[in-house]
Design an enzyme around this catalytic site. Structure first.
Site, short mmCIF file in Angstrom:
data_model
loop_
_atom_site.label_atom_id
_atom_site.label_comp_id
_atom_site.label_asym_id
_atom_site.label_seq_id
_atom_site.Cartn_x
_atom_site.Cartn_y
_atom_site.Cartn_z
CD1 TRP A 23 -3.08 1.34 0.67
CD2 TRP A 23 -1.52 2.56 1.72
NE1 TRP A 23 -3.56 2.62 0.82
CE2 TRP A 23 -2.63 3.38 1.46
CE3 TRP A 23 -0.42 3.10 2.38
CZ2 TRP A 23 -2.68 4.73 1.84
CZ3 TRP A 23 -0.45 4.45 2.75
CH2 TRP A 23 -1.57 5.25 2.48
CG ASP A 60 -7.22 3.22 0.58
OD1 ASP A 60 -6.29 3.71 1.26
OD2 ASP A 60 -8.38 3.68 0.59
CE1 TYR A 72 -2.03 8.41 -0.62
CE2 TYR A 72 0.13 8.94 0.27
CZ TYR A 72 -1.18 9.29 0.02
OH TYR A 72 -1.64 10.54 0.39
#
Length: 473
Positions: A417, A437, A421
């Site tokens: 993640w 997410d 990101y």
């Protein structure tokens, strides 16, 4: 080359389609002038026009910029951000002002290729090499400074990156068919010189549609106390530029972003404006994005509700990495509080007490146990800081996005993640679906949208799907 076929270009010019502004430039042989596709001053015959993938390529071919449509001031091509190859990475670094700071050898070093390979890749992609691209950028910067400040002409020349006043004068005459004093005299009435010569007011263009207020609100909701401020629709923050801090104030204009920049060094104008453009995703092609995503019946209601939704980036990749680590498993408000403490304790002061976000070098020297967060999270931040300070981690627009993601995942405490990101926001990748997410998953489930398999049918615009699902949550 990043250029549509001749018939597509010519049709866009005949219809004066503003969607193609910045994608290519129209040069007219009979006048020696190049224009935007939407320019109202030209109705050229087919035999008299050529098309160029960049303003620099048109200038290299001997054409001068149109005084009416100001083609050199268009939004950049969204294709540059789509491309992860050598040319795309080089264009992003040149846009950030790297040539003026480190020259072509420095650009080649950052990219890991020879100067010859970089030059050939850019000529193939946009019809101009790094020197020509930097020259075009300097010319546009010079015009901005002449029209919006009271800097003496000689100071403008050096602030824009020219090596001499003679080179500056020759370039202005070649590109704009005017003298520097002529450009200053012809400046817009609303762009009068600011009494503070370190403060410059810019109109940063973008392609419609765009809900600029929504983009500023997205940033404002995450504003770090002391570093950033969002009040009455205006977003203000300190940016760390190559030669000192810069303070930018951003607000919606009539079809443009109004940017007031106070600079420690005027020569940072190119870098600061480029970073603001990345922060707000001003070079996106919203029509292409909306057409592609709106064709999916599941996404069509989201696209219709928020046409032209942007994918905000970052002004500093390391800062965003810290924000991502701090924000793990806590609320946005909680993360803002922790980040504000970090900035107050370790950031430098500028502009009457405003804070700069702490540098990688500063946080790399800290004991993780002293950071206001769980010990493991503090160790991850210090590890990333050391990697950035040592240069083994780049987190800037010139890196290979796939390689950088792999480097991030190799660091303890960085999972998929966080890496994705950062790829989405710090590296400006338009094709990142954050399917893991929590907010994205909840919105997708509520709307009956299937995320399994990564949804390659949404490529290359999956970052915008991520933001649509966040906005719908």
């Amino acid at each position: 080359m990043l250029l549509p076929d001749f018939d597509t270009c010519y049709l866009a010019v005949r219809s004066r389609d503003p969607r193609f502004d910045g994608w290519f430039f129209t040069a007219v042989r009979t006048t020696g002038i190049y224009c935007r596709p939407s320019c109202p001053a030209i109705t050229p015959q087919r035999r008299n026009v050529t098309f160029h993938a960049s303003a620099a390529a048109a200038q290299r071919a001997g054409y001068r910029a149109c005084k009416r449509c100001r083609p050199d001031a268009t939004p950049g091509s969204a294709q540059w951000d789509l491309r992860g190859d050598l040319a795309g990475r080089a264009l992003r670094l040149i846009g950030d002002g790297l040539i003026d700071r480190e020259g072509v050898p420095g650009l080649a070093r950052r990219l890991g290729y020879s100067q010859r390979q970089v030059n050939r890749a850019l000529l193939d992609a946009v019809g101009a090499g790094p020197i020509a691209l930097a020259r075009a950028q300097r010319a546009q910067t010079a015009r901005t400074l002449l029209e919006t400040t009271t800097l003496p002409v000689a100071d403008v020349a050096f602030a824009a990156g020219f090596a001499s006043v003679r080179q500056f004068n020759d370039t202005v005459r070649a590109v704009f068919a005017s003298t520097p004093t002529g450009l200053r005299a012809a400046g817009r009435p609303d762009a009068a010189g600011d009494p503070d010569i370190g403060t410059i007011t810019l109109r940063l263009p973008y392609r419609a549609p765009m809900d600029l207020s929504a983009t500023l609100e997205f940033l404002g909701a995450r504003a770090i106390p002391g570093v950033e401020q969002f009040t009455d629709g205006t977003f203000t923050r300190v940016i760390s530029a190559p030669h000192g801090p810069a303070l930018v104030t951003l607000s919606p204009g009539d079809g443009y972003l109004a940017c007031r920049a106070t600079l420690a060094e005027v020569r940072d104008l190119v870098t600061v404006s480029a970073r603001v453009r990345r922060l707000l995703d001003l070079d996106a092609d919203p029509v292409a994005v909306d057409d592609a995503l709106g064709a999916d019946p599941a996404l069509a209601p989201l696209v219709s509700k928020r046409p032209g939704l942007r994918s905000p980036g970052a002004v500093d990749g390391f800062e965003l990495a810290v924000r991502a680590i701090v924000g793990q498993q806590i609320s946005v408000a909680g993360a803002r509080t922790v980040l504000g403490r970090l900035a107050a304790e370790h950031g430098a002061r500028a502009f009457g007490g405003r804070l700069q976000f702490p540098t990688a070098e500063r946080l790399a020297a800290l004991d993780p146990a002293t950071l206001p967060m769980p010990r493991a999270r503090g160790r991850t931040i210090v590890t990333i800081a050391r990697a950035c300070a040592e240069g083994t981690l780049g987190l800037d627009p010139g890196v290979d996005r796939g390689d950088e993601r792999a480097r991030l995942l190799a660091l303890p405490g960085v999972g998929p993640w966080t890496a994705d990101y950062l790829r989405l926001r710090a590296l400006g990748d338009p094709d990142v679906l954050l399917a893991g997410d929590l907010g994205v998953r909840r919105s997708a489930q509520a709307l009956g949208i299937e995320l399994a398999g990564g949804r390659g049918d949404w490529a290359p615009w999956r970052s915008y799907v991520t933001h649509h699902l966040w906005a719908a949550h």
